[in-house]
Design a protein around this motif. Structure first.
Motif, short mmCIF file in Angstrom:
data_model
loop_
_atom_site.label_atom_id
_atom_site.label_comp_id
_atom_site.label_asym_id
_atom_site.label_seq_id
_atom_site.Cartn_x
_atom_site.Cartn_y
_atom_site.Cartn_z
N GLU A 153 -16.50 3.07 37.07
CA GLU A 153 -15.02 4.28 37.83
C GLU A 153 -14.45 5.28 36.67
N LEU A 154 -14.46 4.21 35.71
CA LEU A 154 -13.62 5.13 34.11
C LEU A 154 -14.06 6.30 34.31
N ILE A 155 -15.45 5.96 34.54
CA ILE A 155 -16.83 7.65 33.88
C ILE A 155 -15.98 8.21 35.21
N LEU B 191 -13.54 8.69 36.58
CA LEU B 191 -12.17 10.02 36.27
C LEU B 191 -12.59 10.64 34.94
N PHE C 153 -20.75 11.53 29.21
CA PHE C 153 -22.02 11.12 30.87
C PHE C 153 -23.33 10.53 30.37
N VAL D 142 -23.28 6.94 29.01
CA VAL D 142 -22.84 6.17 30.31
C VAL D 142 -24.50 5.94 31.01
N ASN E 2 -9.97 6.96 27.72
CA ASN E 2 -10.42 6.50 28.93
C ASN E 2 -11.93 6.49 28.57
N ASN F 70 -13.54 4.10 26.76
CA ASN F 70 -13.27 2.82 27.26
C ASN F 70 -14.68 2.82 28.04
N ALA F 71 -14.47 3.70 28.90
CA ALA F 71 -15.96 4.13 29.89
C ALA F 71 -17.05 3.63 28.88
N PHE G 229 -17.36 0.20 28.69
CA PHE G 229 -17.48 -0.79 30.45
C PHE G 229 -18.49 -0.96 30.28
N VAL H 295 -10.50 -2.96 35.60
CA VAL H 295 -11.67 -3.37 35.97
C VAL H 295 -12.22 -3.90 35.32
#
Lengths: 130, 785
Positions: free
Chosen positions: A53-55, A57, B245, B248, B284, B287-288, B291, B328
C-alpha cells in the motif's frame, strides 16, 4: 497490478466503484482501495491483496506531480478540460497497472504529449521526416 | 455541420454548467446526435474531435457504443492526432466482449512494424489495455521483435506488454522467457523495472520458470545493493530514495525466488539487512521500501536475527506519526503474531497504546492484536488495559472486546478469584454485549469454587443492589443469592468489606428484579426460583415468599406461572419434600475433574508450545464474513439467553435421579481433503459429561515427494457455535510420510444445532502457494446430536 481511477468522488462515482467491487466473482482476489486526497480531488487506486500500500501512495503522488508539472497546477478544471492529455500522461507513466517510467523528463519527452497542431499533419510530417 | 456542434471545451463547459440531471442529459443527447451524424457522413478533418467529445460523454456514464467503428477508422488513419484519439477510444470503448475488438488486430500489427516510435507506443498501449487472448496470440511475435529494438522508449513498453500477454495466454511464456536474462543487464530504469515485473509474472505462473530464474538472484542482489548504497540520478529519486519502485519490485521478486529455498534465501540475507538499515525512514518512499523488505524477510527462509529485525521495524512503524504506516504495521503484525510470537510480544506496550486511536480501522486491529498477545505472564496487566478500553470504546468494538477478555480470562486466569472478579467487571461494564453463554460459564465457575461462594455472593449482591438493568449480571446475581443466601446473611468474609444484610432487604431486592420492566422473562425466572430457594436457606417464616408465589400463580407469562404454581404446590402439599428439592446444586457438567481430563487430552494431541495459542475470536470472526452459507435460521442478536440454563431449573430436572452417562460410541474419522499427496483427516471426540462440547483433531499427512510448509489451517462455524483452535503441532508436513501435523479444535454447541464446518488452508507445496477454502461435507450426526 493496479487500476487507477481519476475522478472526483461524486455519489455517481462511488456507486460505480462499489458496483465494480460487488461485480467481482467469488474466486477473484480481494481488492484494496488506496486513495489520497488533494484539496477537492480524490485519486483512488485499486490494488490486490499482496500489493504494497505504501508504494501505491507514492505512485498516486507521482502521478499528481506529473499532472502538476504539465498543467502548471492540479485542480479540477485542468484535468477535466484536458482529460485526453491526462490519459496520455498516464499511459507514459503506468502500463497495464504496473509502473513504466518514473523520470519526469522521459515522460514529457514523449511525442504522445505534444500539442495538437492547427492543421493535422501526417505522422511523418509531425516527426519531421517530410 | 461543424458550426452547430460544439467544440470539446465548450461541450465540457456546458455540461458542467447544467443545473439538473435532466439538463445535462439534454445537452448530451443533442451533441450525440451531431456526433452520430458526423460519423455517418464522414468528416475526416474533425472526426478526432468528435470522438474526443464522445469519450468525455462516455466517462460520465452515457452510452457511446456507436463510436466503436469510428475508433477503428481513426486508428487506420495516417495522421498521428487521429491515431492517438482513435487508440484512446479503443481502450475506453472496446473490450473482449465486443466483436469489433478483433478488427483492431490488423491495424495494431501494421503500426507495430512500421518503425515510428510514437505510433508503436500507441499500438502496444492499446494491446496491453484491451488485448484479448486471441489478439495476444496473433501479435506475440511482433512484440517479441520489439524487445530487441534499439529504442528504449519502445523496448520498455514492449516488456510490459509481454506481461499482459502472459497474463492472458500463459503459454506465451515460452516466447518471453528467453530474452529476460539479457534484459536484466539493462541500465535504463524503465526497461529494468519492466523486466523485473515480467520475470515476477513468469515465476508466479510456472514452477519451472521459478526454478530457472533462481540463478539470477545474485544479479538482482547486486542491482539492489548498487541502488541502495550508490544511489542513482536525481531523475529517478523520490524523496531522496533511489528509484523506490524498482527497489520494491526487486524485493518482491526476491521474495518469490527465496520462498522455500534455503540457498537463495541465504544469498539475499546480507542484502536485506543492508536495505533495512540503510533506508531513510523520514518519508513515505523509504518506508514503502522498508515495508516491502519486511514482507520479504518474513516470507523467505531468513535467519532468526533477521526476522527479529523485521518485527522491530514494524514496531517502529507503530510509533510513526503517519497513520497509514501504523495501519500497515498493525495488519502485518497480526499476520506474524502466531509464527513470531515472542518477537511481537516485545512491542506489546506500543500495540496497547494503539487501542486509543481515534481511527476505527486502527483501533479494531489494535484490539485484535492485543488479544492475540495475552499470555499467562501478562494476563493481569493486559486485562487491566483491555478493561479500561472496554469502558470507553466505540459500541461496535464492545462485543469483540468483551468476548476477548472473557476468553483470555478463561485461558490464563491466575486464580479463580481473579477470574470471577474479571468476569464481574466485564458484566458490569458491558453486560449487554457479552455472548449468551457468559452467564452459564460464570455460574459454573462460581459453583466450582467452593471457597469463594461467600465472596462471590457478597460482591454480586452489592453489584445487583446498585444496578438491576444489566441482564447477564442480574441473572448470575439472582442465581447466586438463591444458592448461597445463607452465606450472604451470616458470617464474615475477609476479602470484602463487611456487609450487613437483612433478610428483608434480600427478598425486597429479588422482588424488585421480578417486577422491573427492564428484566427479561428469563431473568424473572431466575429471580423467582432464587426466592423459592431462599425459603430453605434463610431462617424465619416464609410468608413473604409464599405471597409472591401465589401472586405469580396467575402471571401472564406462562413460564413464570408454571413455576409459581409448582412452587406453591411445594409449600402446600409437598412441604416435607421442599428442603430436599431445594438443596444446594451439585457441581454442574463442565466443572471439576472433567476440565482437567480435557486439558490433558488436548495437551497430548496438540503438543501446545509455550507460545500463546491462536486467538480464535479473530480468525473465526474474519472468516465468518465469508460464510453467509453457514448462517442458519436467522438469529436475532438481541434474543435473550436461553430460557433453560443448566442450573436451578424446573422441578423436573431437580427430581431426576442422576444416572451414569453411557460410554459414547466412537465417531468414525473423516477424510476431508486430498491434494497432490497432502491429506487432511478429522477425528471426533465427544467427552462424556459435556454434551455441548466436541473435540476435533485435524491431522495432516504428506505422502508426496515435496515438503508442505507454512501450513496454516483456519476453521469457521455458524454463529451459534463457539470455536477455539489450539496451536498446531507445527507448520511443516515433511514429505514421504513424515511426521504428521496435528491441531485441536474445540467446538461448543450450546444450542445443539446441526454442525457445519468450513476450513481454509494456506500452504506452500512444490514451490507454489496454495489456498483452499471448502466446507466439510458428510459430518457424522454424532458430532452434534
Amino acid at each position: 497490478m493496479g487500476c487507477p481511477i481519476i475522478r472526483q468522488i461524486e455519489e455517481k462515482i462511488t456507486r460505480e466503484l462499489l458496483q465494480t467491487i460487488l461485480a467481482r466473482k467469488p474466486k477473484m482476489c480481494n481488492l484494496k482501495i488506496v486513495y489520497k486526497r488533494y484539496a477537492s480531488l480524490y485519486f483512488s487506486y485499486a490494488i490486490e491483496d499482496q500489493d504494497n500500500e505504501l508504494i501505491t501512495l507514492e505512485i498516486v503522488h507521482l502521478y499528481v506531480e506529473l499532472l502538476g508539472k504539465y498543467f502548471g497546477s492540479v485542480c479540477d478544471p485542468d484535468t477535466i478540460f484536458n482529460f485526453e492529455k491526462a490519459y496520455f500522461i498516464l499511459d507514459e507513466f503506468l502500463w497495464g497497472g504496473e509502473v513504466q517510467e518514473i523520470s519526469k523528463k522521459n515522460v514529457f519527452k514523449a511525442d504522445l504529449l505534444q500539442e495538437e497542431a492547427e492543421t493535422p499533419r501526417t505522422v511523418l510530417e509531425e516527426i519531421g521526416l517530410t | 455541420m461543424v458550426a452547430s456542434s460544439l467544440k470539446l471545451q465548450d461541450l465540457i463547459q456546458e455540461i458542467r454548467e447544467a443545473k439538473t440531471q435532466a439538463q445535462e442529459r439534454e445537452v448530451i443527447q443533442k451533441e450525440c446526435a451531431h456526433i452520430r451524424a458526423s460519423f455517418r457522413d464522414g468528416d475526416p478533418l474533425h472526426s478526432h474531435r468528435q470522438l474526443a467529445k464522445l469519450l468525455y460523454v462516455h466517462m460520465l456514464g452515457y452510452p457511446a457504443h456507436f463510436g466503436q467503428m469510428e475508433c477503428l477508422k481513426l486508428i487506420a488513419s495516417p495522421r498521428f492526432t487521429d491515431k492517438r484519439v482513435g487508440y484512446l477510444g479503443a481502450m475506453l470503448l472496446l473490450d473482449e466482449r465486443q466483436d469489433a475488438h478483433l478488427l483492431i488486430t490488423n491495424s495494431i500489427k501494421n503500426d507495430l512494424s512500421q518503425g515510428i516510435e510514437a505510433v508503436q507506443g500507441l499500438a502496444l498501449c492499446t494491446l496491453s489495455a484491451m488485448g484479448s487472448a486471441e489478439m495476444c496470440r496473433d501479435l506475440a511475435l511482433e512484440v517479441e521483435k520489439l524487445l530487441l529494438q534499439p529504442s528504449p522508449y519502445v523496448r520498455k513498453k514492449a516488456v510490459l506488454t509481454a506481461v499482459h500477454m502472459i497474463r492472458k495466454v500463459p503459454e506465451l511464456s515460452d516466447i518471453f522467457l528467453p530474452p529476460c536474462a539479457q534484459l536484466l543487464h539493462e541500465r535504463h530504469h524503465g526497461i529494468l523495472l519492466g523486466t523485473v515485473t515480467l520475470i515476477t509474472e513468469l515465476c508466479e505462473r510456472s514452477p519451472a520458470a521459478l526454478q530457472h530464474f533462481r540463478k539470477v538472484v545474485p544479479q538482482l542482489v547486486h542491482t539492489l545493493r548498487t541502488l541502495v548504497m550508490t544511489g542513482c540520478s536525481i531523475e529517478h529519486s523520490v524523496s531522496g530514495v533511489s528509484d523506490p519502485f524498482l527497489q520494491v519490485q526487486i524485493l518482491r521478486l526476491l521474495r518469490i525466488l527465496g520462498r522455500n529455498h534455503e540457498e537463495s534465501s541465504e544469498t539475499m540475507n546480507d542484502l536485506l539487512a543492508q536495505v533495512a538499515t540503510n533506508t531513510d525512514t523520514s518519508r513515505n518512499a523509504g518506508n514503502a521500501v522498508l515495508f516491502e523488505t519486511v514482507l520479504t524477510i518474513m516470507d523467505i527462509r531468513s535467519a532468526a536475527g533477521l526476522r527479529v529485525l523485521a518485527v522491530n521495524i514494524l514496531g517502529r512503524f507503530l510509533l510513526n506519526s503517519d497513520r497509514n504506516i501504523r495501519y500497515v504495521a498493525l495488519t502485518s503484525l497480526l499476520k506474524l503474531v502466531q509464527s513470531d510470537h515472542s518477537a511481537v510480544q516485545r512491542h506489546r506496550p506500543t500495540v496497547v497504546e494503539c487501542l486509543w486511536e481515534p481511527d476505527a480501522s486502527l483501533s479494531r486491529r489494535a484490539l485484535e492484536l492485543s488479544l492475540a498477545l495475552v499470555n499467562s505472564s501478562n494476563v493481569r496487566a493486559m486485562t487491566q488495559e483491555l478493561q479500561g478500553f472496554l469502558e470507553s470504546c466505540p459500541p461496535d468494538l464492545r462485543p469483540d472486546c468483551a468476548s476477548g477478555i472473557l476468553l483470555a480470562a478463561e485461558r490464563f486466569a491466575p486464580t479463580k478469584r481473579w477470574h470471577i472478579d474479571t468476569i464481574l467487571r466485564v458484566l458490569t461494564t458491558a453486560g449487554t454485549y457479552v455472548r449468551d453463554d457468559a452467564v452459564a460459564n460464570l455460574i459454573q465457575l462460581i459453583g466450582g469454587a467452593q471457597e469463594l461462594h461467600a465472596y462471590s455472593v457478597r460482591r454480586l449482591y452489592s453489584a445487583l443492589a446498585e444496578d438491576i438493568s444489566q441482564q447477564p449480571l442480574v441473572q448470575v446475581a439472582a442465581w447466586c443469592i438463591g444458592e448461597y443466601g445463607d452465606l450472604l446473611l451470616e458470617g464474615t468474609c475477609e476479602e470484602t468489606e463487611p456487609l450487613q444484610v437483612e433478610k428483608e432487604e434480600v427478598l425486597a431486592l429479588l422482588e424488585r428484579v421480578l417486577q422491573s420492566q427492564m428484566s427479561l422473562p428469563a431473568t424473572r425466572g431466575y429471580a423467582l426460583t432464587a426466592l423459592m430457594k431462599l425459603s430453605t436457606r434463610l431462617h424465619g417464616d416464609n410468608n413473604r415468599i409464599c405471597q409472591v408465589m401465589s401472586i405469580y400463580g396467575s402471571c401472564q407469562d406462562v413460564e413464570l406461572q408454571q413455576r409459581a404454581v409448582e412452587y406453591n404446590a411445594l409449600f402446600r402439599k409437598y412441604d416435607h419434600l421442599r428442603a430436599a428439592v431445594l438443596e444446594k446444586m451439585p457441581l454442574v457438567e463442565r466443572g471439576g475433574p472433567q476440565v482437567d481430563e480435557e486439558a490433558k487430552e488436548s495437551k497430548e494431541v496438540a503438543q501446545l508450545s509455550e507460545a500463546a495459542p491462536v486467538p480464535t475470536e479473530t480468525q473465526a470472526s474474519k472468516l465468518l464474513d465469508l460464510l453467509d452459507l453457514l448462517d442458519g435460521p436467522s438469529e436475532n442478536a438481541q434474543h435473550p439467553p436461553p430460557l433453560d440454563p443448566t442450573p436451578g431449573d424446573t422441578l423436573i430436572h431437580l427430581l431426576d435421579l442422576p444416572c451414569a452417562p453411557l460410554p459414547p460410541a466412537p465417531i468414525p474419522n473423516l477424510k476431508v481433503f486430498e491434494r497432490e499427496g497432502l491429506q487432511l483427516n478429522l477425528s471426533f471426540v465427544r467427552p462424556p459429561g459435556t454434551p455441548t462440547l466436541l473435540l476435533i483433531t485435524v491431522t495432516a499427512t504428506n505422502t508426496s515427494g515435496g515438503d508442505v510448509t507454512h501450513f496454516i489451517c483456519q476453521a469457521a462455524v455458524p454463529k451459534s457455535f463457539q470455536l477455539q483452535l489450539q496451536a498446531p503441532s507445527g507448520d511443516t508436513v515433511p514429505a514421504q510420510g513424515g511426521l504428521p501435523m496435528t491441531q485441536l479444535l474445540r467446538i461448543l454447541n450450546p444450542n445443539k444445532a446441526p454442525l457445519r464446518l468450513k476450513l481454509r488452508l494456506t500452504y506452500d507445496h512444490f514451490g507454489q502457494s496454495v489456498q483452499e477454502i471448502f466446507e466439510v461435507n458428510n459430518l457424522p450426526v454424532e458430532t452434534w446430536q
